[in-house]
Design a protein around this motif. Structure first.
Motif, PDB file in Angstrom:
ATOM      1  N   TYR A  98       0.829  -1.201   0.000  1.00 13.11           N
ATOM      2  CA  TYR A  98       0.000   0.000   0.000  1.00 13.11           C
ATOM      3  C   TYR A  98       0.874   1.266   0.000  1.00 13.11           C
ATOM      4  CZ  TYR A  98      -3.763  -3.262   0.905  1.00 13.11           C
ATOM      5  OH  TYR A  98      -4.646  -4.303   0.795  1.00 13.11           O
ATOM      6  N   TYR A 144      -2.848   1.134   6.441  1.00 16.33           N
ATOM      7  CA  TYR A 144      -3.828   0.186   5.924  1.00 16.33           C
ATOM      8  C   TYR A 144      -4.545  -0.419   7.132  1.00 16.33           C
ATOM      9  CZ  TYR A 144      -5.545  -4.363   4.341  1.00 16.33           C
ATOM     10  OH  TYR A 144      -6.326  -5.469   4.114  1.00 16.33           O
ATOM     11  N   THR A 145      -5.863  -0.431   7.093  1.00 14.42           N
ATOM     12  CA  THR A 145      -6.625  -0.913   8.254  1.00 14.42           C
ATOM     13  C   THR A 145      -7.513  -2.107   7.914  1.00 14.42           C
ATOM     14  OG1 THR A 145      -8.353   0.716   7.789  1.00 14.42           O
ATOM     15  CG2 THR A 145      -6.665   1.365   9.372  1.00 14.42           C
ATOM     16  N   GLY A 146      -7.203  -2.788   6.816  1.00 15.83           N
ATOM     17  CA  GLY A 146      -8.022  -3.920   6.398  1.00 15.83           C
ATOM     18  C   GLY A 146      -7.701  -5.197   7.148  1.00 15.83           C
ATOM     19  N   SER A 147      -8.403  -6.268   6.779  1.00 17.53           N
ATOM     20  CA  SER A 147      -8.329  -7.520   7.527  1.00 17.53           C
ATOM     21  C   SER A 147      -7.018  -8.286   7.326  1.00 17.53           C
ATOM     22  CB  SER A 147      -9.512  -8.417   7.180  1.00 17.53           C
ATOM     23  OG  SER A 147      -9.601  -8.557   5.780  1.00 17.53           O
ATOM     24  N   TRP A 148      -6.223  -7.946   6.316  1.00 23.57           N
ATOM     25  CA  TRP A 148      -4.929  -8.589   6.150  1.00 23.57           C
ATOM     26  C   TRP A 148      -4.030  -8.344   7.369  1.00 23.57           C
ATOM     27  CZ3 TRP A 148      -2.788 -12.062   2.916  1.00 23.57           C
ATOM     28  CH2 TRP A 148      -3.429 -12.313   1.693  1.00 23.57           C
ATOM     29  N   LYS A 149      -4.337  -7.262   8.094  1.00 24.24           N
ATOM     30  CA  LYS A 149      -3.478  -6.921   9.234  1.00 24.24           C
ATOM     31  C   LYS A 149      -3.606  -7.926  10.381  1.00 24.24           C
ATOM     32  CE  LYS A 149      -0.974  -3.016   8.800  1.00 24.24           C
ATOM     33  NZ  LYS A 149      -1.153  -1.639   9.215  1.00 24.24           N
ATOM     34  N   ARG A 153       1.090  -4.327   4.751  1.00 27.03           N
ATOM     35  CA  ARG A 153      -0.136  -5.086   4.566  1.00 27.03           C
ATOM     36  C   ARG A 153      -0.471  -5.929   5.795  1.00 27.03           C
ATOM     37  NH1 ARG A 153      -3.323  -7.944   0.617  1.00 27.03           N
ATOM     38  NH2 ARG A 153      -2.472  -6.701  -1.068  1.00 27.03           N
ATOM     39  N   VAL A 204      -3.654  -2.018  13.168  1.00 31.14           N
ATOM     40  CA  VAL A 204      -4.313  -0.986  12.357  1.00 31.14           C
ATOM     41  C   VAL A 204      -4.159   0.410  12.957  1.00 31.14           C
ATOM     42  CG1 VAL A 204      -5.986  -2.587  11.349  1.00 31.14           C
ATOM     43  CG2 VAL A 204      -6.589  -1.318  13.435  1.00 31.14           C
TER      44      VAL A 204
END
Lengths: 287, 48
Positions: A23, A33-38, A54, B38
């Motif tokens: 990203y 990045y705040t998506g579920s891959w984290k 990521r 996050v």
């Protein structure tokens, strides 16, 4: 056009770096990045506060769980590291770690090169035991929450990949600069200078993830095999090894990152990196 | 190390790793990891 194993490895490293930091568009904006891959752990060291990151850093993830008031031990992250270590050993370091790749690029800078003193390679085990495993459990605040001690006090990746991009895009964060940042910046400068002079300086001396994977090198599925009847003890493998190992004496050393330079350099094809054993290969050849 | 012994250790550790991952998922560790990853970790970047 036949590519050498080293070029193939570099291509895999570039792909892994790209995947780990997929990203880059977040860098100018200074957002994460705040998506579920984290919720998944990156195989290598890659700070999750890097805007481009990521996945989660496995060392950070271990400490995040063990530092919480309720949880005692990071089973999830440790289980992932254990599984990857049993399958690949320190080949993760040699092929997939973004911070390892950065160090190899730094080593390409033309300067006099030095070897690391062997006793310094044991520092990473102390850092693993004390800063990753012990301190998040025992050094807690009034709410029984422990700090991610390795990330907080030692890890230079956090400054390089997280702090510098974020400070450039968030001027308001600069008011928080203090001695903590200065000390970590000094560690980063030492790491960068060390990596220019000595191949994979951080991997050899400080990386707790490399320490964990290295402990599993002796039993990992992907391992080194030596055909001792072919070896003529020319020493070429020892001379090319970036981790200062003698592959013939210590084929599955905890320091070996499975880069394959020794295998390529051997004039007698006496070394092999494989998932198979010599017996399995010989059995197949007899058929 | 003997091949059979090494194979046995590999299997035991892989099974252990699988159990650890599943146990961690079942106790909500992935949510903790996600919540940590996050947000900007000020301690990690030298500002906390």
């Amino acid at each position: 056009m036949k590519l050498s194993n080293e070029i193939k490895r570099k291509l895999i490293q570039i792909a892994a770096f790209g995947f780990s930091n997929s990203y880059p568009g977040n860098l100018p904006a200074g957002k994460l990045y705040t998506g579920s891959w984290k919720m998944f752990c990156n195989p290598g060291i890659n700070c999750y506060s890097c805007p481009a990151a990521r996945c989660a850093c496995p060392i950070g993830a271990m400490q995040a769980v063990s530092g919480t008031a309720q949880a005692g031990f990071g089973f999830y992250a440790t289980g992932i590291v254990l599984a990857l270590g049993v399958l690949f050993g320190r080949a993760i370091c040699g092929f997939l770690c973004p911070f390892g790749f950065i160090q190899e690029l730094l080593y390409m800078i033309p300067t006099p090169k030095k070897r690391i003193l062997k006793p310094l390679t044991y520092i990473k085990y102390i850092l693993l035991a004390v800063f990753v495993l012990l301190l998040p459990e025992v050094m807690t605040n009034v709410y029984h929450i422990g700090a991610p001690a390795f990330c907080k006090y030692i890890c230079p990746a956090g400054i390089l990949e997280g702090s510098i991009p974020l400070l450039m895009t968030h001027p308001e964060l600069r008011t928080m600069l203090g001695m903590h940042f200065v000390i970590k910046l000094i560690i980063l400068i030492i790491t960068i200078a060390g990596s220019v002079i000595c191949c994979r300086f951080f991997c050899k001396t400080m990386c707790p993830l490399g320490a964990l994977y290295g402990l599993l090198n002796k039993i990992s599925l992907y391992h080194m095999e030596i055909y001792r009847d072919k070896c003529v003890s020319c020493g070429k493998c020892r001379n090319v090894c970036p981790m200062d190992i003698d592959p013939v004496k210590q084929p599955n050393s905890a320091e070996c990152i499975r880069c394959g330079k020794c295998v390529e350099s051997c004039p007698k094809k006496a070394l092999s990196q494989t998932f198979r054993t010599i017996k399995m290969t010989q059995k197949e050849n007899r058929k | 190390m003997d091949t059979k012994k090494r194979r046995a250790i590999q299997i035991v550790l892989l099974v252990l790793a699988a159990f650890m991952i599943l146990y961690g998922i079942s106790t909500g560790e992935t949510a903790i990891v996600l919540r940590k990853a996050v947000s900007i970790c000020f301690e990690c970047i030298g500002l906390g």
